[in-house]
Design a protein around this motif. Structure first.
Motif, PDB file in Angstrom:
ATOM      1  N   GLY A   1    -141.502 -40.209  40.262  1.00 27.15           N
ATOM      2  CA  GLY A   1    -140.889 -40.340  40.474  1.00 27.15           C
ATOM      3  C   GLY A   1    -141.005 -41.075  38.723  1.00 27.15           C
ATOM      4  O   GLY A   1    -142.157 -41.442  38.386  1.00 27.15           O
ATOM      5  N   TYR A   2    -139.977 -41.691  37.869  1.00 28.14           N
ATOM      6  CA  TYR A   2    -140.445 -42.561  37.121  1.00 28.14           C
ATOM      7  C   TYR A   2    -139.812 -42.946  35.940  1.00 28.14           C
ATOM      8  O   TYR A   2    -138.756 -43.461  36.662  1.00 28.14           O
ATOM      9  N   TYR A   3    -140.013 -44.705  35.382  1.00 25.41           N
ATOM     10  CA  TYR A   3    -138.843 -45.943  35.090  1.00 25.41           C
ATOM     11  C   TYR A   3    -138.132 -45.182  33.662  1.00 25.41           C
ATOM     12  O   TYR A   3    -138.961 -44.555  32.739  1.00 25.41           O
ATOM     13  N   ARG A   4    -136.285 -45.288  33.687  1.00 25.98           N
ATOM     14  CA  ARG A   4    -135.396 -45.204  32.573  1.00 25.98           C
ATOM     15  C   ARG A   4    -134.732 -45.620  32.431  1.00 25.98           C
ATOM     16  O   ARG A   4    -133.611 -45.745  33.849  1.00 25.98           O
ATOM     17  N   SER A   5    -134.614 -46.883  31.876  1.00 31.45           N
ATOM     18  CA  SER A   5    -133.568 -47.930  31.329  1.00 31.45           C
ATOM     19  C   SER A   5    -133.409 -48.326  32.551  1.00 31.45           C
ATOM     20  O   SER A   5    -132.135 -48.687  33.575  1.00 31.45           O
ATOM     21  N   GLY A   6    -134.201 -49.017  33.301  1.00 32.13           N
ATOM     22  CA  GLY A   6    -134.267 -49.829  34.699  1.00 32.13           C
ATOM     23  C   GLY A   6    -134.352 -49.047  35.944  1.00 32.13           C
ATOM     24  O   GLY A   6    -134.446 -50.092  36.604  1.00 32.13           O
TER      25      GLY A   6
END
Ligand code: WTA
Length: 708
Positions: free
Chosen positions: A207-212
């Motif tokens: 997973g990774y963070y994108r827009s919170g």
């Protein structure tokens, strides 16, 4: 109506069918400040004399000499199998060695990469050259254990995390050809690329963070494997990095026997060293897929020696990278910009390269400037789209933060002078140079740009050709369109340069037919002069020699025989203060073939009014002429955009033409499509503007408009 037709006829007679109509204001020059010139890698105009045609191709040894070679080349440029150019023939080197190992002697403890996670609560991570060396070696050991060897392909579907450059450099260490697919692409899109490249291993992340939001990215790996299998390509192993090692952040289950956590594998290879393989300069380093006119993506194949020398040289002279700089390119490594100017170029020069995980405006439009302040970034690189967005949502933000860039880049699309000036004044604070770099996935590195310590910048123009690159603008009949003529045509590069891609993976005929056949008169010739590279962009050259790129040649609107560059129209609309973004599309028209419709979105605090519409219309008429007057101006809440931020003009074009919007699943904001459709089509129905049924060719044009 009669008046309109008269206007059309008058203007049509002025230019030939083959030319794109170009109408714009000349912009002023912005010279570099003396403080920049004093420290610039290139500040003496005499550097150009070292790259003139009489010194070609040997002039490029200056770039190759920036690298460390196991064995020097025998031949600079071999043209015997034109147009499959070979650079540095006989030379041997390793890209991983050049970007990592060789810096250990001089600055092992300097940060090679600084990773900035999207959540501001997570500290940034500096990875020194020494640590990078350890991590690259360990991952190379993992790949080796899987049986991967030089010439094999491996696909990465990785977000913006340091594990991505680690994986790239590990593959490069062994000569395994990597193919990184932009993380924002769907699993299916990744699967097609896996199949095309014939990869048996996929490297991804949970997973990774994108827009919170911590996105479940692993789910795409399952889709990718399935899509590849449908095309007959089996994926044996899926290597899953964990965003938080030891803790699985995805909901999708691991598939037994196929999926493995990379942190588990690495544990077995702690401290292991894998000596870099001496590879031929002409061996492939990576594939980068880009879209073309057919559904099948093109895997642009880049070489080790040619590519690396070119990105090192251009990083030095155009990005003005010094070892002590803190350099931040906000692009994604999933695109060519990130390969060349986040990873290979900056690391070959031994500088510090920043990697930011998330979106520029998360949690607010001040984020990039906080990062710049905190890390002391002094070179900043981004796209016009990002600049437009930051200008739209946070025009006052840069002033709130104490950061100082010496150098800024824009890349990827033509930039409207209005937007350029905001970037210069507000982000650059009137003290940074700007280079507007024109190039492509295919070209490896910059083709057109000012030399920042020498040439003044001119908003909206990329500048002259890069060192050792000799462009020409040709019309459809192979006639040269001269500088200063006010006319535009197809920009071509007359000569090979080291960064040019070697071929389209598995499609050599398509390589020749797309890029070289158009202006080649003798397919048997082995003289490079007979093989102009067709870039597929419209351009014009001003009397001062600066090129202005008008966008893809298939991204133009043919109004009554005039092909109008969409960027010309949009640039005009953007001169209206209230306008934040603009997109022009063609609408099929029975009298004039096509007419223009203009979609605009407004800056915060402004509401759609007939006055703003009128202003846009006037701006276009004033800047371009009545010929370009849009049939309608639609003030919309937002533009449909891809995950990479490009406006999807084909979706808007379909809306205006009442045709099927096609696949919108790759959009970042698919919900906006229906809103716009309702807004536009209800008015059009009321006005009696529902078009007749379109012909097949018209449908094709509308459904592919702006998508190459
Ligand atoms: C466009 C991105 C105007 C152009 C590096 C080109 C530009 C296409 C510029 C390649 C620029 C790139 N000014 N247009 N400075 N840079 N383009 O392959 O149409 O994603 O053909 O490579 O972007 O896009 P690509």
């Amino acid at each position: 109506m009669a008046d309109d037709l008269d206007d059309v006829t008058d203007e049509s007679s002025e230019s030939s069918e083959a030319l794109i109509a170009v109408h714009w204001r000349e912009e002023g020059y912005y010279p570099p400040p003396p403080s920049f010139v004093a420290q610039a890698n290139a500040s003496d105009p005499a550097i150009r004399e070292q790259f003139t045609e009489d010194k070609y191709p040997d002039c490029f040894t200056a770039y190759a000499d920036l690298l460390t070679w196991y064995k020097k080349w025998d031949t600079v440029l071999d043209t015997s199998n034109a147009p499959f150019w070979k650079w540095w023939v006989g030379g041997e080197l390793n890209a991983s060695y050049n970007c990592v190992d060789r810096h250990l002697a001089t600055h092992p403890n300097k940060a090679a990469l600084i990773f900035v996670p999207e959540p501001e609560s997570e500290a940034h991570q500096a990875i020194t050259y020494r640590e990078l060396y350890v991590r690259v070696n360990e991952f190379a050991a993992v790949l080796k254990e899987l049986g991967l060897k030089a010439g094999d392909r491996i696909t990465f579907h990785m977000p913006m995390v340091p594990e991505l450059p680690v994986a790239m450099l590990a593959a490069a260490r062994l000569g395994v050809i990597h193919s990184q697919v932009f993380a924002g692409f769907s699993g299916t899109a990744a699967g097609h690329r896996i199949a095309d490249s014939g990869s048996t291993v996929l490297v991804t992340m949970d997973g990774y963070y994108r827009s919170g939001e911590l996105l479940d990215h692993k789910v795409k790996a399952d889709e990718a494997v399935e899509a590849a299998a449908k095309e007959g390509q089996q994926v044996d192993k899926v290597l899953v990095f964990r965003r938080y090692p030891g803790q699985y952040s995805a909901k999708t289950p691991m598939v037994e026997g196929r999926d493995v956590f990379v942190d588990d594998l690495l544990a077995a290879h702690k401290g292991e060293i894998v000596e870099p393989t001496a590879l031929k300069a002409t061996d492939p380093l990576f594939l980068m897929y880009t879209s073309g006119t057919t559904g099948r993506p093109k895997g642009c194949q880049h070489s080790i020696g040619g590519y690396l020398s070119y990105v090192a040289g251009t990083s030095k002279y155009y990005q003005d990278i010094h070892p002590d700089d803190t350099y931040w390119c906000m692009a994604d490594i999933g695109w060519i910009t990130g390969h060349s100017y986040i990873v290979y170029g900056p690391l070959a020069l031994g500088t510090t390269s920043v990697i930011y995980e998330g979106t520029p405006n998360y949690p607010d439009a001040g984020r990039p400037w906080r990062i710049a302040r905190q890390l002391g970034v002094n070179i900043f690189h981004t796209s016009p789209t990002a600049i437009r967005m930051l200008r739209k949502v946070g025009p006052e933000e840069p002033a709130k933060y104490d950061f100082h860039f010496k150098h800024m880049t824009t890349v990827g699309e033509p930039i409207e002078p209005e937007v350029w000036r905001w970037y210069y004044d507000n982000v650059g604070k009137d003290e940074a140079v700007i280079v507007d770099t024109w190039w492509q996935t295919e070209t490896g590195g910059f083709l057109g740009s000012t030399l920042p310590g020498i040439d003044p910048a001119k908003p909206g123009s990329c500048g002259p050709a890069a060192l050792g690159v000799y462009p020409v603008i040709l019309d459809e009949d192979s006639n040269e369109v001269p500088a200063g003529s006010g006319k535009a045509g197809n920009i071509c590069i007359r000569n090979p340069w080291p960064g040019v891609f070697q071929t389209i993976w598995g499609q050599p005929e398509r390589f020749v037919s797309t890029y070289y056949a158009k202006y080649n008169k003798d397919p048997k010739s082995t003289d490079w002069r007979d093989w102009p590279y067709f870039a597929g962009d419209g351009a014009t050259q001003a009397a001062d020699g600066y090129f202005r790129i008008l966008g893809r040649v298939d991204d133009v609107i043919n109004v009554a025989g005039h092909r109008l560059g969409t960027k010309e129209l949009e640039s005009a609309a953007l001169t209206v203060n209230e306008v934040a973004e603009a997109a022009a599309v063609p609408v099929v028209d029975d009298v004039r073939g096509r007419v223009v419709e203009m979609y605009v979105s407004l800056k915060p605090g402004f509401d759609a009014t007939p006055e703003i519409e009128a202003k846009v219309k006037t701006a276009i008429e004033t800047d371009i002429g009545k010929i370009a007057r849009p049939k309608n101006i639609w003030i919309v809440p937002d533009m449909p955009k891809t995950r990479s931020g490009k406006i999807m003009r084909r979706v808007i074009a379909a809306t205006s033409n009442f045709t099927d919007t096609g696949d919108i699943t790759t959009l970042a904001n698919p919900e906006v499509v229906e809103k716009i459709r309702h807004q536009v089509q209800s008015v059009k129905v009321a006005k009696g503007e529902v078009p007749r049924e379109l012909s097949e060719t018209e449908l094709h044009e509308i459904s592919s408009f702006g998508s190459e």
